[in-house]
Design an enzyme around this catalytic site. Sequence first.
Site, PDB file in Angstrom:
ATOM      1  N   ASP A  56      49.644  47.617  40.465  1.00  0.00           N
ATOM      2  CA  ASP A  56      50.926  48.306  40.583  1.00  0.00           C
ATOM      3  C   ASP A  56      51.115  48.927  41.962  1.00  0.00           C
ATOM      4  O   ASP A  56      50.171  49.036  42.743  1.00  0.00           O
ATOM      5  CB  ASP A  56      51.034  49.413  39.519  1.00  0.00           C
ATOM      6  CG  ASP A  56      51.199  48.853  38.120  1.00  0.00           C
ATOM      7  OD1 ASP A  56      51.642  47.694  37.987  1.00  0.00           O
ATOM      8  OD2 ASP A  56      50.869  49.575  37.157  1.00  0.00           O
ATOM      9  N   TYR A 109      37.262  48.973  37.699  1.00  0.00           N
ATOM     10  CA  TYR A 109      38.282  49.890  38.203  1.00  0.00           C
ATOM     11  C   TYR A 109      37.659  51.274  38.373  1.00  0.00           C
ATOM     12  O   TYR A 109      36.798  51.677  37.591  1.00  0.00           O
ATOM     13  CB  TYR A 109      39.459  49.998  37.231  1.00  0.00           C
ATOM     14  CG  TYR A 109      40.444  48.861  37.301  1.00  0.00           C
ATOM     15  CD1 TYR A 109      41.496  48.892  38.217  1.00  0.00           C
ATOM     16  CD2 TYR A 109      40.340  47.761  36.462  1.00  0.00           C
ATOM     17  CE1 TYR A 109      42.407  47.850  38.281  1.00  0.00           C
ATOM     18  CE2 TYR A 109      41.249  46.717  36.514  1.00  0.00           C
ATOM     19  CZ  TYR A 109      42.287  46.779  37.434  1.00  0.00           C
ATOM     20  OH  TYR A 109      43.186  45.742  37.501  1.00  0.00           O
TER      21      TYR A 109
END
Length: 286
Positions: A56, A109
């Site tokens: 994103d 992540y």
Amino acid sequence: MKRTALKIGYIGTNFHGFQRQPDLRTVEEELIYHLRKLDYIDDLKKSRFRIAGRTDAGVHSLGNVISFQSEKEVRVNEINNSLPDDIQILAKAPVRYAFKPRYAQMRQYRYLLFQNLDVEKLEEVAEVFKGTHNFTNFTKRFQKTTTRTIDDIKITKVDLDDYHKREFPNLHDTLSPIFVDIYGESFLWNMVRKMMRVFVDYANDKITLDEIKELLNPEENSPRAHIKVMEAEYLILMDIQYDGIRFTYDDYACERFRRNLVNSLDNLQKKYAIRESMIKSLNDLL
């Protein structure tokens, strides 16, 4: 014609995400433009240009992956010399013709939390999330399957080292980040950032472990829970790994990207000093 996979590092601050969008600056658009400019690719379909993940807007990366085939020998630093400083190729690997970077063995992540949170409580909620669950409440988009497996979650309280204490003397220990590293084969859209909201809420006694377990095991046809996503700018795609594929990191490319990050820190320090001096001046007026 050889097929190559590249591992991409980028600072997501000035991008509208990874995926191409009309009239917006994105990581994918920059990569395609410069690969075409250097004659590595022409037609995207013929070159079989593929990407591993669509981060994103604001999300950073040290390990996103693209792949394509080209008649030219891929030279990492030739591409980096053409790319802007906030995108750099860090590593490459030869791959088979049918390789699709989307199908990874493991993704990592990292989310940075800057609140003064109880690490033990974060570790408690991490144990709940490990394993296979229905993450339908942790995504923004309806998908065919929302079952995902979290292989591991590591919580690390990072103390500011001597360098940071010397260079940034006004930073307090409460601003030392907590790293939340999450490992799994694949993730849903917004999944990590929604998970982090629940981590923070549990650490602040706003939700119980039983309520979290209910979020991970929703009843069939039950309405989706509303979980507000955490900020994108504190999320980093650290790495993507594939079975049988070993990336070779380019020392010069990694050092070059490291220097770019250090230089950006210097600029941020100056901006911090300016704002701090203005705050102190205003306080003197009161």
